[in-house]
Design an enzyme around this catalytic site. Sequence first.
Site, short mmCIF file in Angstrom:
data_model
loop_
_atom_site.label_atom_id
_atom_site.label_comp_id
_atom_site.label_asym_id
_atom_site.label_seq_id
_atom_site.Cartn_x
_atom_site.Cartn_y
_atom_site.Cartn_z
N LYS A 6 0.84 -1.21 0.00
CA LYS A 6 0.00 0.00 0.00
C LYS A 6 0.87 1.26 0.00
CE LYS A 6 -3.74 -2.42 2.35
NZ LYS A 6 -4.35 -2.76 3.65
N GLN B 126 -4.09 -0.97 9.94
CA GLN B 126 -3.99 -2.31 9.37
C GLN B 126 -4.55 -3.34 10.36
OE1 GLN B 126 -2.95 -3.06 6.18
NE2 GLN B 126 -3.61 -5.14 6.66
N ASP C 15 -10.77 3.25 4.69
CA ASP C 15 -11.11 1.83 4.58
C ASP C 15 -12.63 1.60 4.72
OD1 ASP C 15 -9.02 0.08 3.96
OD2 ASP C 15 -8.12 0.32 5.95
#
Length: 288
Positions: free
Chosen positions: A58, A102, A125
Amino acid sequence: MEQKTSAIVMKGKPVAEKLTERLRSEIEGLAAKTGRPPGLAVVLVGEDPASQVYVRIKERTAKKLGILTFDHRIPENLDQGDLLDLISRLNSDPAVDGILIQLPLPGHLNEQEALRAVALDKDVDVFHPENFGRMALKQGILRPCTPAGVIEMLKHYEIEIEGKSVALIGRSKIVGLPLSLLLLHENATITVCHSRTSDIGAVTREADIVVAALGRPKFLTADMVKEGAVVVDIGINRVDEKLVGDCDYDALVGKVSAITPVPGGVGPMTVAMLMANTVRAFRDHASG
Ligand code: NAP
């Protein structure tokens, strides 16, 4: 004579590259206007090897696009209060447009509380319950990364979704459930299967499109799909150091009309959609 179908192999990389190319020029334009690049904060707690790989991919993609990354790699023993303090600082940092936490977080941390602490406009996200609700109602500007990546991929390969029957295996909060909503928004007819579904094969055999997102290597076998179906494999499983999907690709490829490989299918799309959300958040912040 029996005619063998030649399936379209739906690779994610070319679709992701096309999308990121568009993003790159948008970033250049917005950065010239605002005098700053978009910023993505990446929070990785602990040493989980798979998470480290995902974060590296990412960050590398972000850098290539001209997105500034703020790397927060934190030891496993961080406590909840310190994590919430960090999120709060990132929420009020004007250089940060998106915050990526994450997952999974180490077991002693409260994941849901941490995700709820992320500012709605930086939740790239789309894990915050309120953003999930907005997405479900087609009101938000941010779209959940893996589900949105699947939709983009199907569109790129000109797979018709509207009016089609879709069997989706998996109902998780980050993949199956939001994908079922996005497919519904595209006017598909969805059946969602899960661990309590009594006969998954009976459902998948009727479907025009089968999506596997359960995390069980090679779960979807050729006898579970009809001839000419479209198969999307979201699963990423590590078997003997190799990445394997939820579908038995080698057996399916001769029967279906289109299929995503693993690796190289949905994975690159997830990363590209994260970049797209970061740019959306940047655009939103730039417009005040
Ligand atoms: P998850 O949170 O573990 O959810 C798995 C879902 O599958 C649950 O809904 C579960 O049902 C269902 N399930 C599990 N075993 C089943 C079985 N034997 N039969 C039917 N349903 C079953 O997993 P996730 O986060 O959604 O991830 C799913 C897979 O996608 C994983 O392999 C993950 O690594 C991969 N993934 C890939 C990407 C990408 O970018 N390609 C992104 C995210 C995830 P219940 O709800 O009944 O428990």
